[in-house]
Design an enzyme around this catalytic site. Sequence first.
Site, PDB file in Angstrom:
ATOM      1  N   GLU A  12      -2.177  -9.125  -3.907  1.00  0.00           N
ATOM      2  CA  GLU A  12      -3.046  -9.704  -2.875  1.00  0.00           C
ATOM      3  C   GLU A  12      -4.169  -8.756  -2.468  1.00  0.00           C
ATOM      4  O   GLU A  12      -5.268  -9.190  -2.105  1.00  0.00           O
ATOM      5  CB  GLU A  12      -2.232 -10.113  -1.643  1.00  0.00           C
ATOM      6  CG  GLU A  12      -1.339 -11.323  -1.856  1.00  0.00           C
ATOM      7  CD  GLU A  12       0.035 -10.971  -2.380  1.00  0.00           C
ATOM      8  OE1 GLU A  12       0.261  -9.793  -2.763  1.00  0.00           O
ATOM      9  OE2 GLU A  12       0.908 -11.867  -2.409  1.00  0.00           O
ATOM     10  N   PHE A  48      11.925 -16.024   7.940  1.00  0.00           N
ATOM     11  CA  PHE A  48      11.742 -15.482   6.597  1.00  0.00           C
ATOM     12  C   PHE A  48      10.246 -15.406   6.270  1.00  0.00           C
ATOM     13  O   PHE A  48       9.512 -16.362   6.448  1.00  0.00           O
ATOM     14  CB  PHE A  48      12.464 -16.372   5.576  1.00  0.00           C
ATOM     15  CG  PHE A  48      12.253 -15.917   4.157  1.00  0.00           C
ATOM     16  CD1 PHE A  48      12.705 -14.668   3.734  1.00  0.00           C
ATOM     17  CD2 PHE A  48      11.569 -16.712   3.252  1.00  0.00           C
ATOM     18  CE1 PHE A  48      12.492 -14.233   2.436  1.00  0.00           C
ATOM     19  CE2 PHE A  48      11.352 -16.286   1.949  1.00  0.00           C
ATOM     20  CZ  PHE A  48      11.807 -15.036   1.539  1.00  0.00           C
ATOM     21  N   GLN A  49       9.811 -14.273   5.793  1.00  0.00           N
ATOM     22  CA  GLN A  49       8.413 -14.019   5.426  1.00  0.00           C
ATOM     23  C   GLN A  49       7.444 -14.278   6.570  1.00  0.00           C
ATOM     24  O   GLN A  49       6.363 -14.817   6.388  1.00  0.00           O
ATOM     25  CB  GLN A  49       8.024 -14.817   4.181  1.00  0.00           C
ATOM     26  CG  GLN A  49       8.780 -14.309   2.958  1.00  0.00           C
ATOM     27  CD  GLN A  49       8.178 -14.738   1.646  1.00  0.00           C
ATOM     28  OE1 GLN A  49       7.608 -15.820   1.534  1.00  0.00           O
ATOM     29  NE2 GLN A  49       8.306 -13.882   0.644  1.00  0.00           N
ATOM     30  N   MET A  55     -11.277  14.765  -6.330  1.00  0.00           N
ATOM     31  CA  MET A  55     -11.981  15.103  -5.099  1.00  0.00           C
ATOM     32  C   MET A  55     -11.119  15.963  -4.179  1.00  0.00           C
ATOM     33  O   MET A  55     -11.587  16.926  -3.580  1.00  0.00           O
ATOM     34  CB  MET A  55     -12.417  13.821  -4.380  1.00  0.00           C
ATOM     35  CG  MET A  55     -13.243  14.063  -3.146  1.00  0.00           C
ATOM     36  SD  MET A  55     -14.783  14.907  -3.556  1.00  0.00           S
ATOM     37  CE  MET A  55     -15.905  13.518  -3.573  1.00  0.00           C
ATOM     38  N   LYS A 102       2.733 -23.433   8.035  1.00  0.00           N
ATOM     39  CA  LYS A 102       3.056 -24.409   6.997  1.00  0.00           C
ATOM     40  C   LYS A 102       3.058 -25.845   7.534  1.00  0.00           C
ATOM     41  O   LYS A 102       2.573 -26.765   6.878  1.00  0.00           O
ATOM     42  CB  LYS A 102       4.432 -24.055   6.415  1.00  0.00           C
ATOM     43  CG  LYS A 102       4.788 -24.888   5.216  1.00  0.00           C
ATOM     44  CD  LYS A 102       5.938 -24.262   4.457  1.00  0.00           C
ATOM     45  CE  LYS A 102       6.317 -25.126   3.274  1.00  0.00           C
ATOM     46  NZ  LYS A 102       7.231 -24.444   2.356  1.00  0.00           N
TER      47      LYS A 102
HETATM   48  C1  LIG Z   1      -5.852   4.613  -0.977  1.00  0.00           C
HETATM   49  C2  LIG Z   1      -6.320   6.012  -0.885  1.00  0.00           C
HETATM   50  N1  LIG Z   1      -5.421   7.020  -0.845  1.00  0.00           N
HETATM   51  C3  LIG Z   1      -5.831   8.309  -0.767  1.00  0.00           C
HETATM   52  C4  LIG Z   1      -7.170   8.608  -0.698  1.00  0.00           C
HETATM   53  C5  LIG Z   1      -7.632  10.061  -0.603  1.00  0.00           C
HETATM   54  N2  LIG Z   1      -8.434  10.441  -1.772  1.00  0.00           N
HETATM   55  C6  LIG Z   1      -9.772  10.455  -1.742  1.00  0.00           C
HETATM   56  S1  LIG Z   1     -10.441  10.863  -3.191  1.00  0.00           S
HETATM   57  C7  LIG Z   1      -8.945  11.069  -3.919  1.00  0.00           C
HETATM   58  C8  LIG Z   1      -8.818  11.481  -5.339  1.00  0.00           C
HETATM   59  C9  LIG Z   1      -9.120  10.370  -6.253  1.00  0.00           C
HETATM   60  O1  LIG Z   1      -8.737  10.749  -7.543  1.00  0.00           O
HETATM   61  P1  LIG Z   1      -9.277  10.018  -8.816  1.00  0.00           P
HETATM   62  O2  LIG Z   1      -9.208   8.543  -8.639  1.00  0.00           O
HETATM   63  O3  LIG Z   1      -8.604  10.558 -10.005  1.00  0.00           O
HETATM   64  O4  LIG Z   1     -10.816  10.351  -8.801  1.00  0.00           O
HETATM   65  P2  LIG Z   1     -11.631  11.713  -9.033  1.00  0.00           P
HETATM   66  O5  LIG Z   1     -11.884  12.292  -7.677  1.00  0.00           O
HETATM   67  O6  LIG Z   1     -10.806  12.603  -9.899  1.00  0.00           O
HETATM   68  O7  LIG Z   1     -12.882  11.243  -9.673  1.00  0.00           O
HETATM   69  C10 LIG Z   1      -7.938  10.820  -2.991  1.00  0.00           C
HETATM   70  C11 LIG Z   1      -6.496  10.947  -3.275  1.00  0.00           C
HETATM   71  C12 LIG Z   1      -8.074   7.521  -0.716  1.00  0.00           C
HETATM   72  N3  LIG Z   1      -9.389   7.683  -0.617  1.00  0.00           N
HETATM   73  N4  LIG Z   1      -7.625   6.252  -0.816  1.00  0.00           N
END
Ligand SMILES: Cc1ncc(C[n+]2csc(CCOP(=O)(O)OP(=O)(O)O)c2C)c(N)n1
Lengths: 561, 163
Positions: free
Chosen positions: A49, A111-112, A475, A161
């Site tokens: 979803e 439920f749900q 990052m 529903k």
């Molecule tokens: C749902 C979610 N969880 C955690 C984060 C924190 N976060 C920001 S950038 C990042 C790293 C992303 O890694 P990747 O997709 O491999 O991209 P890269 O930075 O290596 O290009 C994280 C964990 C986020 N932005 N969103």
Amino acid sequence: MKLTGAEIFVESLKKEGVDTVFGFPGGAVIHIYDKLFDSDINHYLARHEQAAVHAADGYARSSGKVGVALVTSGPGATNTVTGIATAYMDSIPIVVFTGQVPTALIGNDAFQEADIVGITRPCTKHNYLVKDVKDLPKIIKEAFHVAASGRPGPVLIDIPKDVLMASTEFNYPETYTMRSYKPTLEGHKGQIQKALKAIHKAKKPVIYAGGGVILSGASKELTKFAKKLNIPVTTTLMGLGGFPGTDPLFMGMLGMHGTYAANMATSHCDILIAIGSRFDDRVTGKISEFAPDATIIHIDIDPTSISKNVKVDIPIVGDVKHVLNKAFDIMKTEKPPKTDPYKEWREDVDKWENAHKLGYKHTKTKTKPQYVVERLFELTKGDAIITTEVGQNQMWAAQFYKYNHPRSFLTSGGLGTMGYGFPAAIGAQVAFPDKTVIDIAGDGSIQMNIQELATVKQYRLPVKIAILNNGFLGMVRQWQQLFFNKRYSSTCLEVQPDFVKLAEAYGVVGLRSESPADVDDVIKEALATKHPVVMDFVVDREENIYPMVPSGASLKEMLLV
Amino acid sequence: MRHVISVLVENEFGVLSRISGLFSGRGFNIESLCVAETLDPDVSKMTIVTRGSDEIVEQITKQLRKLITVIKVTDFTGTDYIDRELILVKVKANDDTRSEVLSITDIFRAKVVDVSPTAYTIELTGDQNKISAILELFKPIGVVEIVSSGTIAIARSDKSAKK
Ligand SMILES: Cc1ncc(C[n+]2csc(CCOP(=O)(O)OP(=O)(O)O)c2C)c(N)n1
């Protein structure tokens, strides 16, 4: 004629001109799905979803139409929350329909059952619980209006529903009567005049444009405004494409990973013209040192954005397009200046531009992620719709692909949702079946909605995914490298799937590039097919994204390559 | 600074939590909140008392206006308005203090609404100053319990006539 709630749902959507819905069924909405079965509305079955909502969001961002998602009660509804919050933070018009347990059971831990109206209250523009089938048409009418007008945003409609099963006479309202909701579109003429006067007096102006320009459909107006006055332009991440990325007046993005020129110009300008932007902390850096010498003009449709983070000198509440058009009317009555008043200033900007261009060191052995993005730009001739995940991939996509058109760059700016890009690309591809749509992804983020490979396969959507595979949550790793002494706590993705095989398991084409020499071949092959493709680019693992303004520092304090 | 904010809203379920959520979501406290229907049964009026710097309260009032179910928001602070609060206060009363309680009640034009062998229950309407003044006097005698309606406020009529 009497219709059931489920039939009213379908007929009302048709009245709203909706022909596309992204969703996932369940018991609470089974009556709607039965009606969809033989309706003309195209339903795309997502595999989660959250992805259905991101797809509706990507559909909305790329087309400017309202996106629609449909899910069941309880877990179906709670799975939409990240998608809704993502749309909320970026002001994207979507309407999310959730099923609910029968009215008699609400509040009984049935439920749900989930109180999705309560849960989403802080992350929707508005939401509704339909308690009587008679109210359903009016609520749908209102919801689409609220979602798309003013500062757009997500609206949720929760339908029990029994309401879907009950019948009533169907009359779709022609108009809405909402005494409490009247967004201001026209800017105040006196304020616009005051702003123009201040601009004419200034010597060092900067236009700082945001997502509001795109939402308002005002890219042409912005471009005309900047060119008429010859003022350098920077945009936020959300504003990319709102002003042509290859135009000489464009300085690039500003903020934490903005260009040297954009950040220096913003720090030294004497007037800052904020247009549909909201002074987010990722943009301003240390707030007390943001545009310290500038008179600040702020055009925004949302009064709450004005003077929220930065004190504004000349606020103009209104829709960007309306305000700029009014400004042109006023400018017609003015005498144009004899000489170019900002020439020296633009020369300063040019100097900054030449001092530190966006760049990287190309090598023959290790593929630089920036190189991949640059090649994607060249080989698509800048004509693709690009979506991104979150992290370094997102910032490289922002820096190294040039966006000349609005609605061609879709990214989760406000919430920063990993897992956004791929489903958003699905939505964009549905809206534009003949366009090239590419999700520039990280190897971490892509796994957050990888299940949607089944969706692109099922509906023959030729979405391309370009994974910049660095084996890290890049990052976060970069922050750990720079600010935590290289202690890579839980950021190394030690176990990774083989993305090529994974693609193939879903019946999707998988291609791998191991070295810089492979990059063009892989991109060309992917672009040549009418099928979805996963491109796995093995890139330099510890490449960093620069410039970087450390969190809390002023924009002038950039770490450069 | 104390701000008295009047909010006209659509009278429908969930509106109270939308408004209170706006405060709690930003970590602001509501000192008091009163809601009741107006002459138009589709519309309710809320009076909210909160504390905060002018910038914070300005942001709150803008956010309130942004809610779809909010019709009108007025921050009374710095304008000419009347505010009232109703309290019921139970004061200890024995042979030594009974007459003192009664005379204080009289002076403030409050009313005794319940009597027991050990306590009087007094009803008083007034603005904040009046209420705190009477409570100061009752405290040394012994306040057993107190309930308050919270503040309601209305603009002075010459002001509202202008609009
Ligand atoms: C749902 C979610 N969880 C955690 C984060 C924190 N976060 C920001 S950038 C990042 C790293 C992303 O890694 P990747 O997709 O491999 O991209 P890269 O930075 O290596 O290009 C994280 C964990 C986020 N932005 N969103």
